[in-house]
Design a protein around this motif. Structure first.
Motif, PDB file in Angstrom:
ATOM      1  N   UNK A 136       0.828  -1.204   0.000  1.00  0.00           N
ATOM      2  CA  UNK A 136       0.000   0.000   0.000  1.00  0.00           C
ATOM      3  C   UNK A 136       0.862   1.253   0.000  1.00  0.00           C
ATOM      4  N   UNK A 137       1.946   1.228   0.772  1.00  0.00           N
ATOM      5  CA  UNK A 137       2.843   2.387   0.818  1.00  0.00           C
ATOM      6  C   UNK A 137       3.521   2.611  -0.538  1.00  0.00           C
ATOM      7  N   UNK A 138       3.924   1.507  -1.186  1.00  0.00           N
ATOM      8  CA  UNK A 138       4.570   1.628  -2.494  1.00  0.00           C
ATOM      9  C   UNK A 138       3.596   2.166  -3.538  1.00  0.00           C
ATOM     10  N   UNK A 139       2.351   1.709  -3.466  1.00  0.00           N
ATOM     11  CA  UNK A 139       1.334   2.181  -4.421  1.00  0.00           C
ATOM     12  C   UNK A 139       1.078   3.674  -4.229  1.00  0.00           C
ATOM     13  N   UNK A 140       0.940   4.084  -2.956  1.00  0.00           N
ATOM     14  CA  UNK A 140       0.691   5.500  -2.680  1.00  0.00           C
ATOM     15  C   UNK A 140       1.873   6.357  -3.124  1.00  0.00           C
ATOM     16  N   UNK A 141       3.074   5.862  -2.928  1.00  0.00           N
ATOM     17  CA  UNK A 141       4.260   6.604  -3.363  1.00  0.00           C
ATOM     18  C   UNK A 141       4.286   6.734  -4.874  1.00  0.00           C
ATOM     19  N   UNK A 142       3.974   5.635  -5.578  1.00  0.00           N
ATOM     20  CA  UNK A 142       3.963   5.667  -7.047  1.00  0.00           C
ATOM     21  C   UNK A 142       2.891   6.623  -7.552  1.00  0.00           C
ATOM     22  N   UNK A 143       1.729   6.610  -6.900  1.00  0.00           N
ATOM     23  CA  UNK A 143       0.654   7.522  -7.297  1.00  0.00           C
ATOM     24  C   UNK A 143       1.084   8.976  -7.122  1.00  0.00           C
ATOM     25  N   UNK A 144       1.721   9.254  -5.980  1.00  0.00           N
ATOM     26  CA  UNK A 144       2.156  10.624  -5.702  1.00  0.00           C
ATOM     27  C   UNK A 144       3.205  11.072  -6.710  1.00  0.00           C
ATOM     28  N   UNK A 145       4.144  10.170  -7.045  1.00  0.00           N
ATOM     29  CA  UNK A 145       5.176  10.523  -8.021  1.00  0.00           C
ATOM     30  C   UNK A 145       4.564  10.738  -9.398  1.00  0.00           C
TER      31      UNK A 145
END
Length: 217
Positions: free
Chosen positions: A145-154
């Motif tokens: 979930x953290x990786x997905x949120x980071x990718x979305x933000x980037x």
């Protein structure tokens, strides 16, 4: 019937006097050495007048000459690695060496034992103040979930930057900046920084004419 009289207990002063004036045989038994050892080591025997021996000085001298313990290889390696991790403050090894050597010179192995005791006390205090705790790792679900949120933000930031870049290009407000002198291109000229308010810096750089003429690329 005759009464039994208890022997009087020697006073503390009398006991101290005895300890300050032991015979050679008693002194040898006290330190678990043969009497000949006392004769062969007169510098350690703490001999007093009349070939008597001071118990306190004799024990202190013997302890100071005790050789270091022969640690098993596994324990010795562990100790060496621990010592190598405990660096002196500011990495002043010369100061640390001078202090420990001065203790060894004055007190011998007993002094080194005191250094070890001080190190042990220091480690115990720090372990109590700041005990080691294993790092808390996120669960697989939390990690994903953290990786997905980071990718979305980037991705969102990337799209925002691109959109702003195209808008700035369309409005003539996107400028190239020279990586060497930091001047920015504005039409036919290269102007010194800062970039004017309302203008955006291109994500790629471009070497200005002046820097290119000096061989900078």
């Amino acid at each position: 019937m005759p009464t039994t009289r208890k022997a009087s207990k020697p006073s503390s002063d009398t006991q101290r006097a005895v300890l300050r004036s032991l015979s050679q045989q008693v002194a040898a038994e006290l330190i678990d050495r043969p009497a000949v050892w006392l004769r062969d080591n007169p510098h350690l025997a703490a001999r007093t007048d009349g070939d008597r021996y001071n118990a306190r000085e004799l024990v202190a001298n013997v302890l100071a000459t005790q050789p270091p313990a022969e640690l098993p290889d596994g324990m010795l390696e562990a100790v060496r690695q621990v010592v190598e991790c405990v660096y002196p403050d500011g990495n002043r090894f010369d100061v640390a060496l001078a202090v420990v050597e001065s203790v060894e010179k004055r007190f011998g192995n007993a002094g080194l034992a005191a250094v070890g005791a001080a190190l042990l006390r220091h480690l115990r205090e720090w372990n109590e103040l700041d005990p080691w705790r294993p790092p808390s790792l996120p669960s697989e679900t939390e990690f994903v979930a953290e990786a997905v949120e980071k990718a979305k933000a980037e991705s969102k930031e990337r799209h925002r930057t691109l959109a702003e870049g195209w808008e700035a290009t369309e409005a003539g407000r996107l400028v190239y900046v020279c990586p060497h002198c930091k001047r920015h291109r504005f039409g036919r000229s290269w102007n010194p920084p800062p970039i004017p308010t309302g203008y955006a810096e291109h994500e790629h750089t471009m070497t200005c004419d002046g820097c290119r003429s000096k061989g900078r690329l």
